[in-house]
Design a protein around this motif. Structure first.
Motif, PDB file in Angstrom:
ATOM      1  N   LEU A 105       0.833  -1.196   0.000  1.00 16.82           N
ATOM      2  CA  LEU A 105       0.000   0.000   0.000  1.00 16.82           C
ATOM      3  C   LEU A 105       0.874   1.255   0.000  1.00 16.82           C
ATOM      4  O   LEU A 105       0.631   2.200  -0.762  1.00 16.82           O
ATOM      5  CB  LEU A 105      -0.922  -0.010   1.218  1.00 16.82           C
ATOM      6  N   ALA A 106       1.897   1.261   0.841  1.00 21.62           N
ATOM      7  CA  ALA A 106       2.793   2.416   0.921  1.00 21.62           C
ATOM      8  C   ALA A 106       3.553   2.618  -0.387  1.00 21.62           C
ATOM      9  O   ALA A 106       3.747   3.756  -0.840  1.00 21.62           O
ATOM     10  CB  ALA A 106       3.768   2.232   2.079  1.00 21.62           C
ATOM     11  N   LYS A 107       3.951   1.530  -1.028  1.00 18.76           N
ATOM     12  CA  LYS A 107       4.740   1.613  -2.254  1.00 18.76           C
ATOM     13  C   LYS A 107       3.891   2.055  -3.444  1.00 18.76           C
ATOM     14  O   LYS A 107       4.323   2.884  -4.257  1.00 18.76           O
ATOM     15  CB  LYS A 107       5.383   0.256  -2.552  1.00 18.76           C
ATOM     16  N   GLU A 108       2.676   1.512  -3.564  1.00 22.72           N
ATOM     17  CA  GLU A 108       1.876   1.748  -4.761  1.00 22.72           C
ATOM     18  C   GLU A 108       0.934   2.947  -4.659  1.00 22.72           C
ATOM     19  O   GLU A 108       0.527   3.504  -5.684  1.00 22.72           O
ATOM     20  CB  GLU A 108       1.063   0.490  -5.089  1.00 22.72           C
ATOM     21  N   VAL A 109       0.580   3.358  -3.441  1.00 22.19           N
ATOM     22  CA  VAL A 109      -0.364   4.465  -3.275  1.00 22.19           C
ATOM     23  C   VAL A 109       0.328   5.692  -2.680  1.00 22.19           C
ATOM     24  O   VAL A 109       0.129   6.814  -3.133  1.00 22.19           O
ATOM     25  CB  VAL A 109      -1.571   4.053  -2.408  1.00 22.19           C
ATOM     26  N   GLY A 110       1.139   5.483  -1.661  1.00 21.04           N
ATOM     27  CA  GLY A 110       1.853   6.595  -1.036  1.00 21.04           C
ATOM     28  C   GLY A 110       2.269   6.249   0.375  1.00 21.04           C
ATOM     29  O   GLY A 110       1.748   5.289   0.974  1.00 21.04           O
ATOM     30  N   PRO A 111       3.205   7.006   0.937  1.00 23.49           N
ATOM     31  CA  PRO A 111       3.682   6.738   2.299  1.00 23.49           C
ATOM     32  C   PRO A 111       2.533   6.725   3.301  1.00 23.49           C
ATOM     33  O   PRO A 111       1.610   7.548   3.212  1.00 23.49           O
ATOM     34  CB  PRO A 111       4.647   7.904   2.571  1.00 23.49           C
ATOM     35  N   LEU A 112       2.604   5.796   4.243  1.00 23.00           N
ATOM     36  CA  LEU A 112       1.542   5.695   5.241  1.00 23.00           C
ATOM     37  C   LEU A 112       1.756   6.706   6.360  1.00 23.00           C
ATOM     38  O   LEU A 112       2.882   6.945   6.807  1.00 23.00           O
ATOM     39  CB  LEU A 112       1.491   4.285   5.823  1.00 23.00           C
ATOM     40  N   ARG A 113       0.651   7.280   6.789  1.00 22.58           N
ATOM     41  CA  ARG A 113       0.664   8.203   7.924  1.00 22.58           C
ATOM     42  C   ARG A 113      -0.538   7.890   8.793  1.00 22.58           C
ATOM     43  O   ARG A 113      -1.659   7.750   8.294  1.00 22.58           O
ATOM     44  CB  ARG A 113       0.611   9.651   7.429  1.00 22.58           C
ATOM     45  N   PHE A 114      -0.301   7.779  10.092  1.00 21.66           N
ATOM     46  CA  PHE A 114      -1.363   7.404  11.026  1.00 21.66           C
ATOM     47  C   PHE A 114      -1.486   8.464  12.103  1.00 21.66           C
ATOM     48  O   PHE A 114      -0.487   8.957  12.630  1.00 21.66           O
ATOM     49  CB  PHE A 114      -1.036   6.054  11.672  1.00 21.66           C
ATOM     50  N   GLU A 115      -2.729   8.824  12.423  1.00 18.67           N
ATOM     51  CA  GLU A 115      -2.973   9.753  13.514  1.00 18.67           C
ATOM     52  C   GLU A 115      -3.994   9.124  14.457  1.00 18.67           C
ATOM     53  O   GLU A 115      -5.080   8.728  14.035  1.00 18.67           O
ATOM     54  CB  GLU A 115      -3.485  11.092  12.986  1.00 18.67           C
ATOM     55  N   PHE A 116      -3.631   9.044  15.710  1.00 19.07           N
ATOM     56  CA  PHE A 116      -4.448   8.353  16.702  1.00 19.07           C
ATOM     57  C   PHE A 116      -5.722   9.110  17.040  1.00 19.07           C
ATOM     58  O   PHE A 116      -6.776   8.502  17.262  1.00 19.07           O
ATOM     59  CB  PHE A 116      -3.621   8.145  17.978  1.00 19.07           C
ATOM     60  N   ASP A 117      -5.642  10.440  17.092  1.00 13.02           N
ATOM     61  CA  ASP A 117      -6.769  11.240  17.568  1.00 13.02           C
ATOM     62  C   ASP A 117      -6.945  12.432  16.637  1.00 13.02           C
ATOM     63  O   ASP A 117      -6.473  13.538  16.914  1.00 13.02           O
ATOM     64  CB  ASP A 117      -6.498  11.691  19.003  1.00 13.02           C
ATOM     65  N   HIS A 118      -7.624  12.211  15.513  1.00 14.34           N
ATOM     66  CA  HIS A 118      -7.781  13.239  14.487  1.00 14.34           C
ATOM     67  C   HIS A 118      -9.110  13.962  14.680  1.00 14.34           C
ATOM     68  O   HIS A 118     -10.109  13.334  15.053  1.00 14.34           O
ATOM     69  CB  HIS A 118      -7.722  12.601  13.101  1.00 14.34           C
ATOM     70  N   HIS A 119      -9.150  15.266  14.382  1.00 11.68           N
ATOM     71  CA  HIS A 119     -10.297  16.079  14.779  1.00 11.68           C
ATOM     72  C   HIS A 119     -11.126  16.614  13.614  1.00 11.68           C
ATOM     73  O   HIS A 119     -12.012  17.438  13.846  1.00 11.68           O
ATOM     74  CB  HIS A 119      -9.817  17.263  15.636  1.00 11.68           C
ATOM     75  N   ASP A 120     -10.861  16.194  12.394  1.00 10.54           N
ATOM     76  CA  ASP A 120     -11.550  16.748  11.234  1.00 10.54           C
ATOM     77  C   ASP A 120     -12.972  16.178  11.127  1.00 10.54           C
ATOM     78  O   ASP A 120     -13.146  14.981  10.884  1.00 10.54           O
ATOM     79  CB  ASP A 120     -10.760  16.426   9.963  1.00 10.54           C
TER      80      ASP A 120
END
Length: 203
Positions: free
Chosen positions: A66-81
């Motif tokens: 997924l990271a290679k073919e779509v883009g670098p992975l980024r995770f946020e535990f507590d997102h507010h959007d």
């Protein structure tokens, strides 16, 4: 409590203490799975989730793909959007439609409750409050590929509303979200990830 509230009947899926009910009031018992996050990813195997080394390896391989073919992975535990919360509810609603299961999240009171849990006015004071809503988000590049909304305090996170972008289903982004949550809970000192009742394959 029920009599005092004037409730004539109570349809429920979970009651943590069997001793609180008479046997004639219980139709079935189910297992609720809990991941010991203090063991990190090893806890997934020792707890039965991803019980074999090959299962975990496959999950991690898909994560790298997924990271290679779509883009670098980024995770946020507590997102507010709130817009991502709305997207989470749309994905979950679409999933309910596909499976033909009822979608309680469409109800106005449910949306309002989630919105209130997510948009706590004083986040500083409620950072470790019992039952605070937390929305975790996983990106691949600029794409939100999975999200989860659950309740948590400083010791336990309840796996509540997980969902993912259907177009990324071949990468198993929902499972990747679960792996990230286990890692992050482990780093934060959250001891348990309560997956709730049910025997879905990933559990």
């Amino acid at each position: 409590l029920l009599v005092g509230a004037g409730v004539r009947s109570w349809s429920f899926r979970r009651c943590p203490d069997r001793s609180a009910l008479a046997s004639t009031q219980v139709f079935a018992e189910t297992v609720s799975h809990v991941v010991r996050t203090d063991l990190g990813l090893e806890g997934l195997r020792s707890g039965g989730l991803l019980s074999s080394t090959s299962q975990l390896k496959q999950a991690l391989r898909k994560e790298r793909k997924l990271a290679k073919e779509v883009g670098p992975l980024r995770f946020e535990f507590d997102h507010h959007d709130p817009e991502i919360l709305a997207q989470l509810l749309r994905w979950k609603g679409d999933q309910r439609d596909r499976t033909g299961s009822p979608n309680v999240l469409e109800a106005g009171w449910a949306k309002e409750t989630l919105s209130q849990l997510h948009g706590v006015a004083d986040r500083e004071a409620s950072a470790t409050a019992d039952g605070r809503g937390r929305m975790s988000v996983l990106w691949a590049g600029d794409h939100v590929v999975a999200a989860h909304f659950g309740l948590a305090d400083d010791r336990r996170l309840h796996w509540w509303i997980p969902t993912y972008a259907p177009e990324f289903a071949p990468y198993s982004p929902g499972l990747s979200m679960l792996l990230h949550l286990v890692r992050d809970c482990h780093a934060r000192g959250i001891e348990a990830l309560d997956l709730g009742h049910g025997d879905e394959r990933y559990k």
